[in-house]
Write an enzyme that holds these catalytic residues in place. Structure first.
Site: not given
Ligand code: AMP
Length: 402
Positions: A7, A14, A91, A180, A211-212, A241, A283, A331, A335, A384
Site C-alpha cells: 500500500n 506499508k 492497493r 474503502h 481517520n478517513g 476532512r 485523533d 481504527g 476501538n 484489507e
Molecule cells: P485508521 O485510519 O483506521 O488507522 O484509524 C485511525 C484513527 O482511529 C485514529 O486517528 C483515532 O482517531 C482512531 N482510534 C484508534 N484507536 C482508538 C481508540 N482506542 N480509541 C479511540 N479512537 C481510536
C-alpha cells in the site's frame, strides 16, 4: 503461496508478506519519509522480531529494495530467496469506471490507472510509483492491482450521479465512485460468515470509521450506495476532512479568506473535520480525553461525527428497504466504545439495542447488540491486506489455468 502486499503512499510504503494458504502474515511493516531526510523502516516478522532501520530511501524503488532486503536478511528475514514470492498485490485507490474488479497489471492497465490521476491526484501517482518500482525489480512475477473503488462499481446510476449537468459525467466522469471498497467488501463477507447467513440474503450497513471514514449500503453482497464521492472528501465528517458541505461555501471561503480553489481544496482536506471543529486534534483518542475533562468543542466534534454516521445508517436502511446488521470497523469503529455508543443511541426504533457491557469488551469479531435483536450490531476488524492477498491469489490461479 507467498504474496507480497503493498500500500504505497507518496512518502510511505506499508507492506505485508502473506502466506495465502495458511492466511499467515510472515512479515509486515512500514517505510516512512521516502524522499526526505531521516527515512526509516519498521519491520516486524513472524518470529517476533521488530526492528527499526534508519536507512535512506530517496524514491519508491530504493524503498522497495530496502524492504525486499529485510525479507531475505539472515537475521530478521522470513524467506531465503525472493523467488519464494509468487506474486505482488498492489492497493490502488482510484480505478474509475475502468475497473470493476482486481486485475493483472499490464501496460494498458498502467495507462488506465494513469487516466484516473486527475480524480485521485494524491493517491494514484504514489500507487503507480510503487507498482513501477516493484515491476522493475521483480518483472517475472505477476503484479495485481486491487482497487478501493471497484466494490462500489455496482452502485446504480441513481446513487452515483450528482445533480449536475449530465455532460459533465460524460466529459469528465464526474460522479460518485466511493472508496474503502476493499474494507467494506471484507467486513460484509465476514458478517455473513459470522451470522451463518448467505451474503446474498443480507442488507448490511458497513461503517468504516478511521481517520478517513465512510459508510456503505451493501445489499445482497453488492454496494448500492456509499458516503464518499468523486473523491474521499465527501460524506462523513472525518479526522481532517470536512465531508459534505454546501458547495456555495467554497467560493465564499475563497473570497473571504483570499484563497485559490486549490488552497480551499487542501484546507477542506487537511484542516477541517473533527480537527477543525475541535481546534485540538484529528485523533479521537485525544478528543475523548479532552471531552472527559470538559472540553466542549472536543465533545461537539464527536457529536457531529456520530450524528452524521447515524444519519447515513438511517438513510441506507431506507435505501435497502430494511437492515439486518450494522457493522463497525477500522481504527475508531473497532476501538472506540464511546463513539459506537453515540452512534447507536437512537437506533432502537430500528430494532437494534446496544448492550453497554458487550460494547466495552475488546477482542476480535463480536456482537455488541442485545441478544435476539432483529438488527445485529457487529464489530469486525478489517483486514484489507488479506483481501488483496486473496484477490491476487485468485487472479494468479486464473493465469495458471489459462
Ligand atoms: P485508521 O485510519 O483506521 O488507522 O484509524 C485511525 C484513527 O482511529 C485514529 O486517528 C483515532 O482517531 C482512531 N482510534 C484508534 N484507536 C482508538 C481508540 N482506542 N480509541 C479511540 N479512537 C481510536
Amino acid at each position: 503461496m507467498k504474496i507480497f502486499v503493498l500500500n504505497c503512499g507518496s512518502s510511505s510504503i506499508k507492506y505485508q508478506l502473506v502466506e495465502n494458504d495458511s492466511k499467515k502474515v510472515l512479515a509486515k511493516g512500514v517505510l516512512e519519509r521516502i524522499g526526505m531526510a531521516g527515512s526509516f523502516l519498521k519491520h516486524y516478522s513472524v518470529y517476533d522480531y521488530a526492528v527499526e532501520l534508519k536507512k535512506p530511501a530517496h524514491n519508491h524503488t530504493e524503498g522497495i529494495q530496502l524492504i525486499l532486503k529485510a525479507l531475505v536478511d539472515n537475521k530478521i528475514g522470513v524467506i531465503k530467496n525472493l523467488s519464494e514470492i509468487s506474486a505482488f498485490g498492489h492497493r490502488v485507490v482510484h480505478g474509475g469506471e475502468a475497473f470493476r474488479e482486481a486485475i493483472i497489471i499490464t501496460k494498458n492497465v498502467i495507462d488506465d490507472i494513469k487516466k484516473c490521476i486527475p480524480m485521485a491526484p494524491l493517491h494514484n501517482p504514489a500507487n503507480l510509483a510503487g507498482i513501477e518500482a516493484c515491476m522493475g525489480l521483480m518483472p517475472n512475477v505477476p503484479h495485481i492491482a486491487v482497487f478501493d473503488t471497484a466494490f462500489h462499481q455496482t452502485m446504480p446510476a441513481k446513487a452515483y450521479l450528482y445533480g449536475l449537468p449530465y455532460e459533465l459525467y460524460i466529459k469528465y466522469g464526474l460522479r460518485k465512485y466511493g472508496f474503502h471498497g476493499i474494507s467494506h467488501q471484507y467486513v460484509a463477507d465476514m458478517a455473513a460468515k459470522y451470522l451463518g447467513r448467505n451474503l446474498s440474503d443480507l442488507r448490511l450497513v458497513t461503517c468504516h470509521l478511521g481517520n478517513g471514514a465512510s459508510v456503505a449500503a451493501v445489499k445482497g453482497g453488492e454496494s448500492i450506495d456509499t458516503s464518499m464521492g468523486f473523491t474521499p472528501l465527501e460524506g462523513l465528517v472525518m479526522g481532517t476532512r470536512c465531508g459534505e458541505v454546501d458547495p456555495a461555501i467554497i467560493p465564499f471561503i475563497m473570497d473571504r479568506e483570499d484563497m485559490t480553489g486549490k488552497q480551499v481544496y487542501q484546507y477542506l482536506n487537511n484542516k477541517a473535520g473533527v480537527l477543525g471543529i475541535s481546534g485540538l486534534s484529528s485523533d479521537f483518542r485525544d478528543l475523548e480525553k479532552a471531552a472527559e475533562c470538559g472540553d466542549e468543542r472536543a465533545q461537539l466534534a464527536m457529536d457531529i461525527f456520530s450524528y452524521r454516521v447515524k444519519k447515513y445508517i438511517g438513510a441506507y436502511a431506507v435505501a435497502m428497504g430494511g437492515v439486518d446488521a450494522v457493522i463497525f470497523t477500522a481504527g475508531l469503529g473497532e476501538n472506540s466504545p464511546v463513539i459506537r455508543k453515540n452512534i447507536c443511541s437512537g437506533l432502537e426504533f430500528l430494532g437494534a439495542h446496544l448492550d453497554t457491557e458487550k460494547n466495552n469488551l475488546r477482542g476480535e469479531i463480536r456482537e455488541i447488540g442485545s441478544y435476539g435483536d432483529a438488527v445485529k450490531l457487529l464489530v469486525i476488524p478489517t483486514n484489507e491486506e488479506m483481501v488483496i492477498a486473496e484477490e491476487t491469489a485468485r487472479l494468479c490461479a486464473n493465469v495458471v489455468t489459462l
